[in-house]
Design an enzyme around this catalytic site. Structure first.
Site, short mmCIF file in Angstrom:
data_model
loop_
_atom_site.label_atom_id
_atom_site.label_comp_id
_atom_site.label_asym_id
_atom_site.label_seq_id
_atom_site.Cartn_x
_atom_site.Cartn_y
_atom_site.Cartn_z
N ASN A 241 -7.17 -2.48 14.77
CA ASN A 241 -8.57 -2.79 14.44
C ASN A 241 -8.70 -3.96 13.47
OD1 ASN A 241 -7.64 -1.70 12.06
ND2 ASN A 241 -9.13 -0.03 11.95
N ASP B 89 0.81 -1.22 0.00
CA ASP B 89 0.00 0.00 0.00
C ASP B 89 0.85 1.27 0.00
OD1 ASP B 89 0.99 -0.42 2.54
OD2 ASP B 89 -0.94 -0.52 3.53
#
Ligand code: GLP
Length: 245
Positions: free
Chosen positions: A136, A67
């Site tokens: 998360n 990414d």
């Protein structure tokens, strides 16, 4: 899923480097899927050490990163391209032309994302994908959501990811709000996956990977669909998981 509990960060990094070295020994032009974040830094240091000792040759290796932040030029000191150069590529005998990181400052970012999947396909697929994990459960920048993407795409960062990653920036406002990221489907296509996690703030997300259930609320749970995943966690996480049960 293979689960390895390492005594500490250093041990985790060495085990990860062993796994990568094994793939390179078998295939000297392997495609390594690489990750950024603080977690794999020790692994990259270990790989550099092994290169310096003459144990690993990166001359034919190709790498593809997960990414990149949108809006940061590759020369920006918080871009993931800069990170990879600084933490690994500048210190080993890799040909930088064989290293791919999405260009977060591309004029047409959707086109950049589409092309990225083509690059992976043309390379012949990823032999081993290194992953970190967000608190998360995000992997790469696949954030918890109602639906997850298969291919490389543009995404918005979750507020808690922006807050967590602000430690690398001067202020919260400086953290990019968008990124281009490989999708979950693309990550699951890798032949082998190595997920590294240390520190008890990752325990909750890791529990999800071991839960036997899949939910888009914790994207990392999707890894349970893959047949060759090695999870390397430190004792802090395993103690936390055991104490909570
Ligand atoms: C970022 C990256 C992820 C990484 C995560 C965890 O958001 N996009 O690839 O796994 O952070 O980072 P850290 O290893 O610093 O905890």
């Amino acid at each position: 899923m293979r689960i390895i509990v390492a005594d500490n960060y250093e041990a985790m990094s060495k085990i990860a480097a062993d796994n990568i070295q094994e793939v390179i020994t078998e295939k000297n032009d392997a495609i390594l899927g690489l990750a950024t974040g603080s977690t794999p830094i020790g692994t990259y240091e270990e790989l550099i050490k092994r290169y310096e000792e003459g144990k690993i040759d990166f001359s034919k290796i190709r790498t593809i990163n997960l990414d990149e932040y949108i809006g940061l030029h590759p020369n920006h000191n918080q871009s993931y391209r800069y990170f990879m150069n600084e933490k690994l590529f500048n210190h080993i005998n890799i040909n930088k032309e064989n290293t791919y990181v999405p260009n977060g400052s591309a004029e047409n970012i959707d086109e950049e994302a589409k092309n990225y999947d083509k690059i992976i396909e043309n390379l012949g697929g990823i032999d081993i994908q290194i992953l970190g994990i967000g608190n998360n459960g995000h992997i790469a920048f696949n954030e918890p959501d109602k639906a997850l993407n298969v291919g490389t795409h543009v995404t918005s960062l979750a507020q808690n990811t922006i807050e967590a990653n602000s430690r690398f920036f001067e202020s919260l406002d400086d953290v990019p709000k968008k990124a281009v990221t490989m999708g979950i489907g693309q990550i699951l296509k890798a032949k082998k996956i190595l997920l590294l996690a240390n520190g008890k703030n990752k325990a909750e997300a890791i529990k999800g990977i071991l839960s036997g259930k899949i939910t888009t609320d914790n994207p990392a749970t999707m890894l349970q669909l893959h047949s060759d995943v090695t999870l390397i966690i430190d004792k802090e996480i395993s103690d936390e998981i055991i104490n909570c049960n």
